[in-house]
Design an enzyme around this catalytic site. Structure first.
Site, mmCIF file in Angstrom:
data_model
loop_
_atom_site.group_PDB
_atom_site.id
_atom_site.type_symbol
_atom_site.label_atom_id
_atom_site.label_comp_id
_atom_site.label_asym_id
_atom_site.label_seq_id
_atom_site.Cartn_x
_atom_site.Cartn_y
_atom_site.Cartn_z
ATOM 1 N N GLU A 267 0.833 -1.207 0.000
ATOM 2 C CA GLU A 267 0.000 0.000 0.000
ATOM 3 C C GLU A 267 0.866 1.255 0.000
ATOM 4 O O GLU A 267 1.803 1.369 0.786
ATOM 5 C CB GLU A 267 -0.902 -0.002 1.230
ATOM 6 C CG GLU A 267 -1.795 1.223 1.350
ATOM 7 C CD GLU A 267 -2.605 1.236 2.631
ATOM 8 O OE1 GLU A 267 -3.535 2.052 2.726
ATOM 9 O OE2 GLU A 267 -2.299 0.433 3.549
ATOM 10 N N LYS A 336 -9.499 2.359 -3.269
ATOM 11 C CA LYS A 336 -10.084 1.928 -2.000
ATOM 12 C C LYS A 336 -11.454 2.558 -1.786
ATOM 13 O O LYS A 336 -11.630 3.762 -1.942
ATOM 14 C CB LYS A 336 -9.136 2.293 -0.851
ATOM 15 C CG LYS A 336 -9.549 1.710 0.500
ATOM 16 C CD LYS A 336 -8.519 2.030 1.577
ATOM 17 C CE LYS A 336 -8.878 1.364 2.894
ATOM 18 N NZ LYS A 336 -7.914 1.688 3.962
ATOM 19 N N CYS A 388 -5.731 -2.735 2.687
ATOM 20 C CA CYS A 388 -5.603 -2.614 4.145
ATOM 21 C C CYS A 388 -6.866 -3.075 4.872
ATOM 22 O O CYS A 388 -7.238 -4.238 4.830
ATOM 23 C CB CYS A 388 -5.226 -1.175 4.503
ATOM 24 S SG CYS A 388 -4.638 -0.977 6.209
#
Length: 515
Positions: A267, A336, A388
């Site tokens: 990430e 995301k 994540c």
């Protein structure tokens, strides 16, 4: 004074509730003592027996404080390291978070005592799992949700793991609560039959572990290299450290170009705006293509808004070196969707940002990507991606899953949480996603835990935390659809609805019998 009378005192039960709640943390990684989940739930259900609604509500709150106070204390690490506030305030913030999450266990205990005041079998074996399912749903939904520490995750190595491909982690949690309730009933009413049923519920799912809901494709096995840069969080967004960071990832990657068709960086491995790194990205794209490798990397995307409204920022994944030459904006990307409050966006931004560094962290103004996005394609494989925290959201991962998905992918940066238990809990939940959907999962992180996970949730390979190295592993893709992948949470909610109706019927009949 007898022990029985002593245990009737409310303050004693409140203290025991704290203890049993804290025991629940031992069920999760890195401890992995799965029976602790049953012990913890047994304590909650037994301590709320023969209590008024008000007393049971307080006991439920205390139990929640024990669980969340011990289980999410890792939040303190990031607040104290990067929040820029006094220690006392940091501690208060962690307590407030635990107290907020405890409102849901408080609601559970209060509703259970209100609807089912007597210690009946249906209160403990049916009503309790139903109400727990409802309050856990609320915890994972209200204020964007925080579904951390669901007890079903404790069974990733336990006897109930075979339930995951059928009903998901919620189904395992439901059965754990039913088992705990039956054990409480067996002890309280001295009914051996209830204990036998509880044991059967625990052991009968064991053969389900042997069912292989997927089909491996060994002829398509592929070498994958995941680079763990181990970049300190204090350096992550420092412009002066940008060149050093990029050089670290490039140097660690070079030996695997041409050797591993798929290379993965974690990430925001490139901690800069994508358009500002066009030269670097074009160079990497050409280098990868020349060596017959492809790269997946995390990066920040900034999209210009019309009419001078500035930019929208996205926490993104892009693919380099594959079929198409890199040219911004590429279509083969993922942004995301589920953002972390205060870490990736700030509620009441204009009010909170000036108060403390905690509310003004670097790159905390992201926008959401779409809820459902197409899989990433790389080297002829399809990857369902999650960034994540998103890997914790089973329903979202399932909704993005496709029958043609070859691998699950999650990239993360757990450097925020240092040497705490947080990254291990995060890793455990990622393993459950692989088990639920019957696909290998690739987990690339900045400082650990970087690993390849098999389609049954087993760890294929991993490298130590806080080291700068590369995990090279050969992973076999799979095909096939698990029942959970096909139907999602619908079967679990149908079960909850039917048993919930039965609970209401019993509660109403019990009240009418009184009168």
């Amino acid at each position: 004074m007898s022990i029985a009378l002593f245990l009737q005192r409310q303050w004693v039960r409140a203290l025991l509730a704290l203890f049993f709640g804290a025991c629940g943390t031992l069920a999760y990684s890195p401890f992995d003592h799965w029976p602790a989940a049953i012990v913890s739930l047994f304590g909650l259900l037994s301590l709320t027996l023969n209590r008024t609604t008000k007393q049971a509500t307080f006991i439920g709150f205390c139990w929640g404080m024990g669980l969340f106070g011990s289980g999410i204390n890792w939040v303190y690490v990031s607040i104290s390291e990067f929040g820029g506030m006094p220690t006392a305030i940091n501690i208060v913030l962690v307590i407030l978070l635990a107290a907020y999450l405890s409102l849901y266990t408080m609601l559970f205990a209060g509703l259970l005592a209100r609807l089912c005041p007597k210690a009946t079998w249906w209160r403990l074996a049916i009503a309790a799992p139903v109400l727990w399912q409802l309050t856990e749903f609320l915890r994972g939904w209200v204020l964007t949700g925080f579904p951390w520490l669901q007890f079903g995750y404790s069974q990733i190595n336990g006897p109930l793991r075979g339930i995951a491909p059928l009903l998901g982690v919620d189904g395992i949690t439901f059965i754990l609560m039913a088992i705990s309730g039956l054990l409480v009933y067996a002890c309280y009413q001295r009914r051996i039959v209830a204990a036998i049923i509880a044991l059967a519920l625990l052991l009968l799912p064991w053969p389900l572990r042997q069912i292989q809901w997927f089909t491996p494709e060994p002829e398509r096995a592929v070498n994958i290299a995941m680079v763990q840069g181990n970049i300190a969080q204090s350096m992550k967004w420092d412009p002066k450290a940008l060149i050093t960071t990029l050089q670290i990832y490039l140097d660690e990657t070079r030996p695997f170009m041409g050797k591993a068709p798929i290379i993965i960086w974690p990430e925001s491995a490139i901690p800069d705006i994508e358009t500002d790194q066009n030269t670097f990205l074009t160079m990497i794209d050409g280098l990868m293509r020349a060596n017959h490798s492809s790269l997946i990397t995390g990066i920040v995307d900034a999209k210009r808004q019309p009419e001078g409204q500035g930019y929208q920022f996205f926490n993104s994944i892009i693919v380099l070196g594959d079929k198409d030459t890199y040219q911004y904006p590429t279509r083969n990307r993922y942004s995301k969707h589920h953002l972390v409050p205060f870490g990736e966006y700030v509620p009441l931004e204009s009010l909170l940002r000036p108060l403390a560094p905690l509310f003004n962290l670097p790159m905390s103004s992201f926008n959401r990507g779409d809820y459902v996005q197409p899989p990433l394609t790389i080297a002829g494989f399809n990857l369902t991606a999650a960034i994540c925290y998103e890997i914790v959201l089973g329903q979202q991962v399932r909704d993005n899953f496709r029958p043609e998905t070859d691998f699950l992918l999650t990239i993360s940066n757990d450097a925020w949480f240092g040497h705490s238990i947080g990254p291990w809990q995060h890793f455990q939940m990622a393993r459950m996603r692989a088990l639920e959907l019957g696909r290998p999962l690739l987990r690339s992180t900045n400082n650990g835990i970087t690993a390849a996970i098999g389609p049954s949730g087993e760890i294929l390979a991993q490298i130590p935390q806080f080291t700068q190295q590369v995990l090279e592993v050969k992973v076999t893709p799979t095909t096939g659809i698990t029942p959970y992948a096909r139907f999602g949470s619908w079967p679990m909610w149908i079960i909850t609805l039917v048993l919930g109706a039965f609970t209401l019927y019993c509660a109403i009949r019990g009240r009418s019998d009184k009168h």
